[in-house]
Structures are given as structure tokens and as C-alpha cells.
Design a protein around this motif. Sequence first.
Motif, PDB file in Angstrom:
ATOM      1  N   THR A  84      38.149  42.771  46.145  1.00  0.00           N
ATOM      2  CA  THR A  84      39.271  43.705  46.314  1.00  0.00           C
ATOM      3  C   THR A  84      39.230  44.820  45.279  1.00  0.00           C
ATOM      4  N   ARG A  85      39.897  45.913  45.632  1.00  0.00           N
ATOM      5  CA  ARG A  85      39.966  47.069  44.729  1.00  0.00           C
ATOM      6  C   ARG A  85      40.588  46.681  43.393  1.00  0.00           C
ATOM      7  N   GLU A  86      41.689  45.911  43.470  1.00  0.00           N
ATOM      8  CA  GLU A  86      42.421  45.554  42.250  1.00  0.00           C
ATOM      9  C   GLU A  86      41.540  44.740  41.291  1.00  0.00           C
ATOM     10  N   LEU A  87      40.817  43.760  41.862  1.00  0.00           N
ATOM     11  CA  LEU A  87      39.927  42.954  41.023  1.00  0.00           C
ATOM     12  C   LEU A  87      38.835  43.808  40.413  1.00  0.00           C
ATOM     13  N   ALA A  88      38.257  44.708  41.230  1.00  0.00           N
ATOM     14  CA  ALA A  88      37.174  45.573  40.743  1.00  0.00           C
ATOM     15  C   ALA A  88      37.664  46.432  39.575  1.00  0.00           C
ATOM     16  N   ALA A 131      31.708  46.950  42.105  1.00  0.00           N
ATOM     17  CA  ALA A 131      31.911  47.537  43.440  1.00  0.00           C
ATOM     18  C   ALA A 131      32.476  46.545  44.434  1.00  0.00           C
ATOM     19  N   THR A 132      33.221  47.092  45.417  1.00  0.00           N
ATOM     20  CA  THR A 132      33.598  46.294  46.590  1.00  0.00           C
ATOM     21  C   THR A 132      32.462  46.436  47.612  1.00  0.00           C
ATOM     22  N   PRO A 133      32.234  45.414  48.467  1.00  0.00           N
ATOM     23  CA  PRO A 133      31.039  45.413  49.314  1.00  0.00           C
ATOM     24  C   PRO A 133      30.924  46.605  50.271  1.00  0.00           C
ATOM     25  N   GLY A 134      32.036  46.958  50.962  1.00  0.00           N
ATOM     26  CA  GLY A 134      31.978  48.027  51.971  1.00  0.00           C
ATOM     27  C   GLY A 134      31.543  49.363  51.395  1.00  0.00           C
ATOM     28  N   GLU A 157      34.644  35.861  42.742  1.00  0.00           N
ATOM     29  CA  GLU A 157      35.605  35.398  43.766  1.00  0.00           C
ATOM     30  C   GLU A 157      34.900  35.249  45.123  1.00  0.00           C
ATOM     31  N   ALA A 158      33.803  34.493  45.130  1.00  0.00           N
ATOM     32  CA  ALA A 158      32.991  34.348  46.345  1.00  0.00           C
ATOM     33  C   ALA A 158      33.788  33.757  47.509  1.00  0.00           C
ATOM     34  N   ASP A 159      34.717  32.837  47.225  1.00  0.00           N
ATOM     35  CA  ASP A 159      35.500  32.231  48.307  1.00  0.00           C
ATOM     36  C   ASP A 159      36.423  33.251  48.961  1.00  0.00           C
ATOM     37  N   VAL A 304      45.732  38.019  50.251  1.00  0.00           N
ATOM     38  CA  VAL A 304      44.537  38.825  49.981  1.00  0.00           C
ATOM     39  C   VAL A 304      44.848  39.893  48.943  1.00  0.00           C
ATOM     40  N   ALA A 305      45.994  40.551  49.083  1.00  0.00           N
ATOM     41  CA  ALA A 305      46.358  41.600  48.124  1.00  0.00           C
ATOM     42  C   ALA A 305      46.634  41.007  46.752  1.00  0.00           C
ATOM     43  N   ALA A 306      47.293  39.847  46.733  1.00  0.00           N
ATOM     44  CA  ALA A 306      47.751  39.287  45.451  1.00  0.00           C
ATOM     45  C   ALA A 306      46.635  38.680  44.624  1.00  0.00           C
ATOM     46  N   ARG A 307      45.493  38.366  45.234  1.00  0.00           N
ATOM     47  CA  ARG A 307      44.419  37.679  44.489  1.00  0.00           C
ATOM     48  C   ARG A 307      43.939  38.531  43.311  1.00  0.00           C
ATOM     49  N   GLY A 308      44.009  39.848  43.445  1.00  0.00           N
ATOM     50  CA  GLY A 308      43.503  40.713  42.376  1.00  0.00           C
ATOM     51  C   GLY A 308      44.546  41.153  41.374  1.00  0.00           C
ATOM     52  N   ILE A 309      45.762  40.652  41.498  1.00  0.00           N
ATOM     53  CA  ILE A 309      46.817  41.119  40.603  1.00  0.00           C
ATOM     54  C   ILE A 309      46.808  40.303  39.315  1.00  0.00           C
TER      55      ILE A 309
END
Length: 413
Positions: A84-88, A131-134, A157-159, A304-309
Motif C-alpha cells: 500500500t501507499r501508506e506502508l511505502a 515501491a508499490t507493485p502496480g 507484508e507478503a500476506d 486494506v487501507a488500515a494495514r499501512g497506518i
Amino acid sequence: MSFKDLQLNKPILKALAETGYQSPTLVQERTIPLVLAKKDVIASAQTGTGKTAAFALPILQLLFDHQDESKKTKKIRALIVSPTRELAIQIAQNFKTYSAYTNLKTIVIFGGASIDPQIDLLRKGVDIVIATPGRLLDLHKQDQINLDYIEILVLDEADLMLDMGFIDDVSKIERLCPEEKQVLLFSATMPYKVEQLANSILKSPERIEVTPTSSVAKNVSQVLYYVPKQHKIELCLHLLRNTIKGNILIFRRTKFGVEKLEQTLIKNGYKVESFHGDKTQSDRQAALNKFKHGEANILIATDVAARGIDIHELDAVINFDIPNVPETYVHRIGRTGRAEHYGNSYSFCSADEKTYIKSIQQLINLQIPVEEDHPYPLDPKAKPIIHTSKKTGSKHKKGRKGKGSKSKKKRWY
């Protein structure tokens, strides 16, 4: 043990000292020596265990010798792929903090933002890309990024990458890098497909497991409310008025659910921000900043959004919708009760979510205490409500003639 004992060099130790970190966490203690020994590593560690520094510090140490090359001749030698963007962004901030006294250059690239500034930064020469994959694959298609000199590849965060459907992209990215490289894979849980990916791309990896995923943070008190689905919003308002105080993160399963609850809480006078995948990067960042700076004390998000917060001092987590993946419950409530603070989690379970609770309790090996004293109890025998549409056909019987024509007996012949 101190960071000095891990054979890190003075510039990195100086930057670490300024952050106030005194000694390594368990995952750092175990991972850093293996990465410095250039081993492939699979680490099972959750958010909040200090895993970013576990790979960032040794990567900076290993790349330190290349740092004096001029900007134009710099080659990308480390690639960190994040879902995710946030994690990156968070990982990039950590790299920049730890590399403050080196000449190593880090950039972050992700979708949902203009591609041209990112291309400009790549052209100026860079050592480390997060980087994010896309977006990474887009840049590669346009010949704007060269992965031929990658020495270290990190899959973080492979999972979550698996959950978001990125696993094929990740395999493609790995094939674009040189065959001879060091690979580090971090994942909170180890589903079969992540194991498969690890087996296909890592060479004789060392395995590290820090706090099994089923263990729930000791500093979090859990409570379960059985409630009819149609009364969840009323129960939420009741608890916000009487029980739950402070900074609160509420999880909903869908973006629609997030927005519906946000509107209801705003109408009731609460300061609320929301966070989901359809929001632009700037909107997501603005929502997060308002929550972190106290302009709102409730944040509603999808998983999905919260994982990177990364939010410090979160008082409570509300599972408005019970997750159908038991590990997700562990991630959610692990957002509170961090770093010696105490936190609370409240879960709202409707009749059709009872099986999810059963799976969660099996995973965490714990019976979650049930609070029965509330205004919207669920009938113990209640069955899930299944909405079916009523059949709406013609009220007339089959046949070509209506009642009127049948009553007229006269014939024309």
C-alpha cells in the motif's frame, strides 16, 4: 543488547541515537545479523514489532560502500516492494531517518499520484527504491526504471500482497531483478500461497518467527457484543456516548459501510474521518493527519487501507463488522495497546457472523468475554436475516381473456 553489538557503523548508530532507540527489538536482534551475513530471510512478524528497521538498518550498512558515487552514476541496489501507499511512505521515512548521516538516496514510488515527478527523481540517481507493485511495473514498461543492479529485494507484508491480488506482480518483479540477489520476505501470517512464493524465490532461507500470529497483544482488553445487524449503528452510538472514549479506530468490511457509518456519526456530532481504497492519496493523508493531530478522534477504515497506518496511542478498536479471516482480527486489535500502553477492543457480532467468532477464538485460543448488559441484545436463537425479493407477477390468471370479456356472453355470430 545494544545496536552497537549488531556491528552497525557509526553514521547509522548516530542517526539511531537521535531517534531515541536504545536497544533492538527481538525481530531486529534476530534479523540484522542474518541480513549482514547476506542470507535470504523469511520473517514472520506483525506490524509494530519493529520489522522495518530490521531490514532497513542492515541494507543501509551493506550499501554504505557505494554511497560516494556521483548521483548520475548511482544504480538502484535495493528494492523494497510494499502493498500500500501508506506502508511505502512509512518505510521511506524510516530509511531517510536512518540514512541521515550517509549519502545514500532513497525514493518512494506509488500509484494514485503523478508519475512524472517520480520519473524525474529516478533520473537523478538513487540507491534504494520503495515501491508499490502496480506503479513499479508501469515504470518498468516505460523503460524508466532499471532493476539490473538490484542486490537486495525485500517483499514486505507478503500476506497483504496476496490478499490484494498482487502475488503475480510480485513474481514478475522478482524475475526482472538479477538472479543473484539477496531476498528478504516479511509477512504477518504465512498462508500457503506465500509459502509457495517463498519456496520459489528464496535460496536456503533462514526463518525467523517473532510472536506467533495467533497471540494477541497482552495490553488489549477484548469484549464481544452479540447484536442484531440492523441495531449495530445504535449500539455503536450507545457505546460512544457511555463507554468508549479517546482515539478510536473503527473497522468496516466495505467502502460503502465506511461512508454510511461516517455520515451517521457526523450527524450525531462526532468528529470523524474515513479511510478507504477509493480515496485519493492526498485525501487519505489529510484524514490521517487530522486524526493524528486531534482534529478528529474517530477514524473509520477498511482493513486494506488500515494495514499501512501507524498510529500511536490509540485507545480503542471497534470491529463493527467481524472479519471472516481470523488473523485479520489479530491485526486489527493489535493496533491498540502498543508500546506499554493499554487499549480496548469491542466487537459487534450479528447472527450471521457467529462462525467467524468461533474461528477467531480457536486461533487466539481464548474465549472473548461477552457483554450481555446492553440495550440491543441478540436473541440466542436468532437466525441470520436472509433478504429475499417478493415475487411480483401479473395478478391475472393465465389465459388470454380478462374477467370483463368473459362476462359478455353475446357473440357476433
